[in-house]
Design an enzyme around this catalytic site. Structure first.
Site, PDB file in Angstrom:
ATOM      1  N   GLN A 108      -4.863  -1.355   9.334  1.00 35.21           N
ATOM      2  CA  GLN A 108      -4.789  -2.687   8.740  1.00 35.21           C
ATOM      3  C   GLN A 108      -5.427  -3.718   9.672  1.00 35.21           C
ATOM      4  OE1 GLN A 108      -3.722  -3.316   5.661  1.00 35.21           O
ATOM      5  NE2 GLN A 108      -4.047  -5.506   5.822  1.00 35.21           N
ATOM      6  N   LYS A 132       0.842  -1.207   0.000  1.00 32.27           N
ATOM      7  CA  LYS A 132       0.000   0.000   0.000  1.00 32.27           C
ATOM      8  C   LYS A 132       0.868   1.245   0.000  1.00 32.27           C
ATOM      9  CE  LYS A 132      -3.954  -2.319   2.050  1.00 32.27           C
ATOM     10  NZ  LYS A 132      -4.655  -2.795   3.236  1.00 32.27           N
ATOM     11  N   ASP A 176     -11.138   3.252   3.839  1.00 31.59           N
ATOM     12  CA  ASP A 176     -11.513   1.834   3.786  1.00 31.59           C
ATOM     13  C   ASP A 176     -13.036   1.673   3.733  1.00 31.59           C
ATOM     14  OD1 ASP A 176      -9.798  -0.294   3.616  1.00 31.59           O
ATOM     15  OD2 ASP A 176      -9.409  -0.429   5.760  1.00 31.59           O
TER      16      ASP A 176
HETATM   17  N1  GUN Z   1      -7.017  -6.652   5.753  1.00 32.98           N
HETATM   18  C1  GUN Z   1      -7.319  -7.387   4.660  1.00 32.98           C
HETATM   19  N2  GUN Z   1      -7.969  -6.622   3.759  1.00 32.98           N
HETATM   20  C2  GUN Z   1      -8.075  -5.385   4.294  1.00 32.98           C
HETATM   21  C3  GUN Z   1      -8.656  -4.150   3.839  1.00 32.98           C
HETATM   22  O1  GUN Z   1      -9.203  -4.037   2.745  1.00 32.98           O
HETATM   23  N3  GUN Z   1      -8.555  -3.107   4.707  1.00 32.98           N
HETATM   24  C4  GUN Z   1      -7.978  -3.218   5.904  1.00 32.98           C
HETATM   25  N4  GUN Z   1      -7.936  -2.138   6.684  1.00 32.98           N
HETATM   26  N5  GUN Z   1      -7.437  -4.331   6.359  1.00 32.98           N
HETATM   27  C5  GUN Z   1      -7.496  -5.407   5.556  1.00 32.98           C
END
Ligand code: GUN
Length: 298
Positions: A98, A54, A121
């Site tokens: 995350q 990311k 998100d």
């Molecule tokens: N963990 C796995 N996929 C995601 C996501 O799309 N967002 C977040 N914050 N954590 C994740």
């Protein structure tokens, strides 16, 4: 017939580049590039890889990123305090915590601490409520990536039958609502659904999102259907040598490729699209926060 391979990696690269362009023009108005803050608690190896990707993709697109890392034993109060600092930081446009978080931390409480205007998100109650109500807002990234690829592959989705397998907050439920917004006819299937293979066979668009490797077999897929495989599962691959592993989706790609109309590979399908949508959300959040218009279609 062999299915068209949907190249999520290539489409994601186009979106990253576009997010970079729009971000650069916003930077002229804002005096800085749009900025994403990523919060990682603990040392989960998969989460570390996701966060690294990311941050790398954000910076490669010319956007700013901030990484906040805390040890696995950080207290819930400390994590919420970090989120609040990012809320108050005028230089931050998007906040992503995350998941999963360590067991002693209530993920809902942490997510609810995020300022909805920075919720890239799309997971806060405010964002989820806006999606249900059909109001504009920041949408969850993986489901947005699914809809984006479906539209790019099939065009108008009006009247298409969509079967989403999985009812998670992160993917299944929002994916169903986003396909509904496109005038598709949507069914959410889950572990208690009767005769799942028969239901799956009714789908023009099948979206497995349960995290069960190779669950969707060839005879689950209607000939010509579009399969958007959200699963990313690591399994043993002794055929590649002792101790080797490989990534597979929730769909049995080799069994489906012969008669689906189109399918996303794993890796290289939905996965890269999630980050592309995150960059787009970060740029959208920045534009909204500084009152700048966004270009048509972004
Ligand atoms: N963990 C796995 N996929 C995601 C996501 O799309 N967002 C977040 N914050 N954590 C994740």
């Amino acid at each position: 017939m062999s299915a068209e391979l949907i190249d999520g990696k290539a489409v994601a690269a186009e979106i990253d580049a576009r997010a970079g362009e729009v971000g650069a023009s916003l930077a002229k108005a804002m005096g800085r590039a749009p900025c994403l803050a990523v919060v990682l608690i603990g040392e989960d190896p998969a989460s570390q890889v996701y966060v690294r990707n990311k941050v790398r993709r954000t910076e490669a697109a010319g956007l700013r990123s901030i990484e906040i890392r805390r040890p696995a034993n950080a207290s819930q109060a400390d994590v919420i305090d970090e989120v609040r600092k990012l809320n108050d930081d005028a230089g931050v446009d998007g906040i992503l915590v995350q998941l999963p978080l360590p067991d002693h931390i209530d993920a809902n409480a942490v997510i609810e601490a995020i300022d909805p205007s920075k919720d890239v998100d799309g997971l806060t109650e405010a964002s989820a409520g806006r999606l249900v109500l059909g109001k504009t807002g920041l949408r969850p990234c993986t489901p947005e990536g699914c809809v984006y690829l479906a539209k790019k592959t099939l065009g108008d989705l009006t009247g298409k039958s969509v079967v989403v397998i999985g009812r998670s907050i992160l993917v299944g439920k929002p994916a169903a609502l986003l396909f509904l917004e496109q005038n598709a006819t949507v069914t959410i299937a889950h572990s208690r659904t009767h005769d799942l293979p028969a239901l799956a066979r009714t789908a023009d668009i099948l979206v497995p999102a349960v995290g069960r490797p190779l669950m969707v077999k060839g005879d689950w897929v209607k000939p010509g259907a579009c399969v958007l495989d959200v699963g990313i599962n690591r399994i043993d691959a002794p055929e590649r040598g002792e101790g080797k592993t490989r990534l597979v989706g929730d769909a049995d790609f080799d069994a489906i490729i012969g008669h689906a109309g189109s399918i996303t590979p794993v890796p290289g399908g939905i996965g890269p699209m999630t980050i592309a949508m995150l960059l787009r959300n970060t740029v959208r959040a920045a534009a909204l926060r500084c009152g700048q218009p966004l270009p048509e279609g972004f």
